[in-house]
Scaffold this motif. Structure first.
Motif, PDB file in Angstrom:
ATOM      1  N   VAL A   2     -13.757   5.649  -1.942  1.00  0.00           N
ATOM      2  CA  VAL A   2     -14.266   6.721  -1.905  1.00  0.00           C
ATOM      3  C   VAL A   2     -12.751   7.556  -1.993  1.00  0.00           C
ATOM      4  O   VAL A   2     -11.554   7.764  -1.279  1.00  0.00           O
ATOM      5  CB  VAL A   2     -14.641   7.360   0.308  1.00  0.00           C
ATOM      6  N   VAL A   3     -12.964   9.184  -3.012  1.00  0.00           N
ATOM      7  CA  VAL A   3     -11.221  10.055  -3.119  1.00  0.00           C
ATOM      8  C   VAL A   3     -11.994  11.097  -3.020  1.00  0.00           C
ATOM      9  O   VAL A   3     -13.407  11.601  -2.485  1.00  0.00           O
ATOM     10  CB  VAL A   3     -12.187  10.596  -4.871  1.00  0.00           C
ATOM     11  N   ASN A  25      -2.194  16.115  -6.124  1.00  0.00           N
ATOM     12  CA  ASN A  25      -1.411  15.663  -4.968  1.00  0.00           C
ATOM     13  C   ASN A  25      -1.859  16.256  -3.959  1.00  0.00           C
ATOM     14  O   ASN A  25      -2.641  16.773  -4.393  1.00  0.00           O
ATOM     15  CB  ASN A  25      -0.081  16.406  -5.648  1.00  0.00           C
ATOM     16  N   GLY A  26      -1.924  15.039  -2.914  1.00  0.00           N
ATOM     17  CA  GLY A  26      -1.854  15.078  -1.547  1.00  0.00           C
ATOM     18  C   GLY A  26      -4.034  14.200  -1.748  1.00  0.00           C
ATOM     19  O   GLY A  26      -4.145  14.006  -0.973  1.00  0.00           O
ATOM     20  N   SER A  27      -4.182  14.012  -3.134  1.00  0.00           N
ATOM     21  CA  SER A  27      -5.485  12.893  -2.904  1.00  0.00           C
ATOM     22  C   SER A  27      -5.150  11.665  -2.855  1.00  0.00           C
ATOM     23  O   SER A  27      -4.352  10.818  -3.041  1.00  0.00           O
ATOM     24  CB  SER A  27      -6.454  13.541  -4.264  1.00  0.00           C
ATOM     25  N   SER A  28      -6.284  10.683  -2.140  1.00  0.00           N
ATOM     26  CA  SER A  28      -6.167   9.755  -2.008  1.00  0.00           C
ATOM     27  C   SER A  28      -7.242   9.116  -2.006  1.00  0.00           C
ATOM     28  O   SER A  28      -8.746   9.392  -2.142  1.00  0.00           O
ATOM     29  CB  SER A  28      -5.937   9.679  -0.716  1.00  0.00           C
ATOM     30  N   THR A  81      -5.275   3.127  -0.780  1.00  0.00           N
ATOM     31  CA  THR A  81      -5.088   2.457   0.454  1.00  0.00           C
ATOM     32  C   THR A  81      -5.146   1.574   0.264  1.00  0.00           C
ATOM     33  O   THR A  81      -5.637   1.013  -0.836  1.00  0.00           O
ATOM     34  CB  THR A  81      -5.667   2.976   1.572  1.00  0.00           C
ATOM     35  N   THR A  82      -4.483   0.275   0.909  1.00  0.00           N
ATOM     36  CA  THR A  82      -4.387  -0.975   1.082  1.00  0.00           C
ATOM     37  C   THR A  82      -5.545  -1.343   0.260  1.00  0.00           C
ATOM     38  O   THR A  82      -6.216  -2.474  -0.587  1.00  0.00           O
ATOM     39  CB  THR A  82      -3.585  -1.504   1.622  1.00  0.00           C
ATOM     40  N   ALA A 109      -8.503  -0.410  -0.387  1.00  0.00           N
ATOM     41  CA  ALA A 109      -9.064   0.053  -1.427  1.00  0.00           C
ATOM     42  C   ALA A 109      -8.510  -0.758  -2.755  1.00  0.00           C
ATOM     43  O   ALA A 109      -8.996  -1.446  -3.215  1.00  0.00           O
ATOM     44  CB  ALA A 109      -8.954   1.315  -2.394  1.00  0.00           C
ATOM     45  N   LEU A 110      -8.068  -0.888  -2.549  1.00  0.00           N
ATOM     46  CA  LEU A 110      -6.418  -1.802  -3.469  1.00  0.00           C
ATOM     47  C   LEU A 110      -7.215  -3.645  -3.667  1.00  0.00           C
ATOM     48  O   LEU A 110      -7.704  -3.857  -4.396  1.00  0.00           O
ATOM     49  CB  LEU A 110      -4.921  -1.674  -3.498  1.00  0.00           C
ATOM     50  N   GLN A 111      -7.392  -3.472  -1.892  1.00  0.00           N
ATOM     51  CA  GLN A 111      -8.168  -5.296  -2.160  1.00  0.00           C
ATOM     52  C   GLN A 111      -9.236  -5.071  -2.518  1.00  0.00           C
ATOM     53  O   GLN A 111      -9.542  -5.809  -3.226  1.00  0.00           O
ATOM     54  CB  GLN A 111      -8.092  -5.646  -0.553  1.00  0.00           C
ATOM     55  N   LEU A 112     -10.139  -3.892  -2.550  1.00  0.00           N
ATOM     56  CA  LEU A 112     -11.534  -4.381  -3.595  1.00  0.00           C
ATOM     57  C   LEU A 112     -11.682  -4.054  -4.835  1.00  0.00           C
ATOM     58  O   LEU A 112     -12.334  -5.417  -5.073  1.00  0.00           O
ATOM     59  CB  LEU A 112     -12.519  -2.431  -2.689  1.00  0.00           C
ATOM     60  N   CYS A 113     -10.187  -3.039  -5.777  1.00  0.00           N
ATOM     61  CA  CYS A 113     -10.459  -3.444  -6.714  1.00  0.00           C
ATOM     62  C   CYS A 113      -9.519  -5.303  -6.944  1.00  0.00           C
ATOM     63  O   CYS A 113      -9.617  -4.877  -8.157  1.00  0.00           O
ATOM     64  CB  CYS A 113      -9.545  -2.184  -7.389  1.00  0.00           C
ATOM     65  N   ALA A 114      -8.469  -5.534  -6.657  1.00  0.00           N
ATOM     66  CA  ALA A 114      -8.705  -6.671  -6.660  1.00  0.00           C
ATOM     67  C   ALA A 114      -9.471  -8.164  -6.789  1.00  0.00           C
ATOM     68  O   ALA A 114      -9.694  -8.830  -7.948  1.00  0.00           O
ATOM     69  CB  ALA A 114      -7.271  -7.211  -6.201  1.00  0.00           C
ATOM     70  N   GLU A 115     -10.444  -8.104  -5.867  1.00  0.00           N
ATOM     71  CA  GLU A 115     -11.142  -8.458  -5.527  1.00  0.00           C
ATOM     72  C   GLU A 115     -12.697  -8.502  -6.289  1.00  0.00           C
ATOM     73  O   GLU A 115     -13.248 -10.029  -7.283  1.00  0.00           O
ATOM     74  CB  GLU A 115     -12.604  -8.512  -4.289  1.00  0.00           C
ATOM     75  N   ARG A 116     -13.072  -7.239  -7.318  1.00  0.00           N
ATOM     76  CA  ARG A 116     -13.496  -6.733  -8.306  1.00  0.00           C
ATOM     77  C   ARG A 116     -13.225  -7.178  -9.957  1.00  0.00           C
ATOM     78  O   ARG A 116     -14.067  -7.140 -10.811  1.00  0.00           O
ATOM     79  CB  ARG A 116     -14.209  -5.632  -8.168  1.00  0.00           C
TER      80      ARG A 116
END
Ligand code: SF4
Length: 452
Positions: free
Chosen positions: A230-231, A218-221, A258-259, A261-268
């Motif tokens: 970046v974790v 909890n609290g990690s991102s 974060t948004t 990071a989500l975008q990077l995952c979606a792109e890949r």
């Protein structure tokens, strides 16, 4: 409505296998395997090596109905020659090397595009095979022109169809096919011909390098820095993960992403899954490709009980068999089984016998429920005494689980759900409709969102 242009690469796929063309071009399923990645790298390297002398040119022609990018276009003795670079080896035998049929069609199509664009006749194309360091000449003769025309015409016909072409008869092609993990050729042969090759490929396509990243504290991102995730933990130094090494991301509890990071995952095309505190699935952002044809076939098949009931029966029978096997193994003792244990095993056996002949899904649900009740009744007997009494089980409970065993069960079910969801989406099916349980359109179903 104007027909969209076919890519020359899709004609290459068509010449390899009609089903491959259909999966890529019509159903828009793309799955890059190691060979595809290596091929892409090759094109980048060629561009870097040859610098300014290379022209990688994009062409399209409405009359031909095709578009594509020629790797290299050179002028030799006043005539233009399109080149195609391949990572693998050439066809033919030593001293008589030739281009593969698929590559002939591809270079033939490029030649036609260049001809139409520059208004000059192209008589020859060349294919460079880097694995054996050979360049093969391909005559752009009438025969090849006719073959390219026939391929374009066949591709258009297939594009209009809602039926997937059958798997190829040439099984050797499947071994190297990048889409084998979603085409499932062995399963398709099993379904249509009843042939069991005994070595069915893994249902869940494995990311070639991908690891599953669990973010649990909890609290990690999870954030983004360029092409890395970046974790960031609360008390830990940042961990940087190149995106190429990530297969999927699982966010537990109140961890954040974060948004960016989500975008990077979606792109890949990397799936992101959210699990609750007990491991129950909350939702997923999963890679897939929309295909009306595939979903139409899925919904049509799943509305036919002649297709769904045998599948549901096999599923329930497999589950009961597995429960019985595990119950028998873990309650085995030198003194023999207590009467209550033997009676519960008998109830699973009976449910198994009845499920094998069930005539309706509701009846199957009943047998599955009977088996599950008997199995969970046995659960306390199956927990080893070596665990010192820390793990007790007094019945199934969830949200929140009230003991350690239920917490473990909830977590394991959540992980299993995620794997199954990923596998269903990866082969392009809609996960909201299945062959056993009725579709759920509201209530507590986890959300899933598809990366377009
Ligand atoms: S796995 Fe085999 S049948 Fe399926 S698309 Fe590839 S080559 Fe064709």
């Amino acid at each position: 409505m104007e027909e969209s242009l076919l890519s020359v690469a899709s004609l290459h796929a068509l010449a390899y296998c009609e089903r491959l063309f259909y999966l890529e071009e019509v159903e828009q399923l793309k799955l890059a395997n190691a060979a595809v990645f290596a091929g892409r790298r090759l094109h980048v390297e060629i561009a870097q090596e040859e610098g300014d002398t290379v022209e990688r040119l994009e062409f399209e022609n409405g009359e031909l109905g095709i578009r594509g990018a020629v790797d290299v276009l050179r002028t030799r003795g006043g005539t233009m020659i399109p080149y195609e670079h391949k990572r693998g080896k050439s066809a033919g035998s030593p001293g008589a090397r030739e281009a593969w049929k698929t590559d002939q069609i591809q270079i033939g199509a490029y030649a036609l595009l260049v001809e139409h664009s520059h208004g000059v006749p192209i008589e020859e194309g060349r294919v460079r095979y880097h694995a054996d360091n050979i360049t093969v000449r391909v005559a752009i003769d009438q025969e090849l022109r006719t073959q390219v025309g026939a391929a374009i015409s066949r591709a258009r016909t297939l594009r209009e169809s809602i039926e997937r072409p059958p798997v190829t008869d040439n099984e050797r092609l499947c071994v190297k096919c990048s889409l084998a993990p979603v085409c499932l050729p062995a399963e398709a042969r099993f379904a249509t011909e009843g042939r069991d090759d005994g070595d069915l490929i893994r249902l869940l396509p494995q990311h070639p390098q991908g690891q599953t990243v669990h973010v649990m504290e909890n609290g990690s991102s999870v954030g983004r820095s360029g092409h890395q995730l970046v974790v960031r933990g609360r008390d830990e130094p940042d961990q940087k993960l190149p995106i190429a090494d990530v297969g999927q991301v699982v966010i537990h509890g109140y961890a954040q992403i974060t948004t960016q990071a989500l975008q990077l995952c979606a792109e890949r095309g990397i799936g992101v899954h959210w699990l609750g505190f007990s491991g129950s699935p909350v939702g997923s952002l999963a890679p897939s490709a929309p295909s009306a044809q595939r979903h139409l076939r899925q919904f049509r098949a799943l509305s036919d009980s002649a297709q769904t009931l045998p599948l549901a029966r096999r599923l329930v029978v497999a589950k009961l068999e597995s429960q019985l096997r595990y119950a028998l193994r873990s309650t085995r003792s030198e003194e023999g089984r207590a009467q209550s244990v033997a009676a519960a095993c008998d109830r699973i056996r009976d449910a198994l016998r009845r499920a094998a002949h069930a005539e309706a899904a509701d009846e199957l649900l009943g047998h599955e429920g009977t088996g599950a009740a008997a199995y969970f009744e046995l659960m306390p007997t199956m927990i080893s005494d070596d665990l010192g009494g820390e793990f007790t089980f007094e019945g199934r409970n969830r949200q929140p689980p009230r003991d350690r065993v239920n917490a473990i069960l909830g977590y394991a079910y959540g992980m299993l759900y995620r794997e199954a969801l990923q596998a269903i989406i990866a082969v392009g099916l809609h996960p909201g409709v299945g062959f056993y349980h009725r579709p759920r359109s509201s209530g507590s179903s986890p959300f899933f969102c598809v990366i377009a």
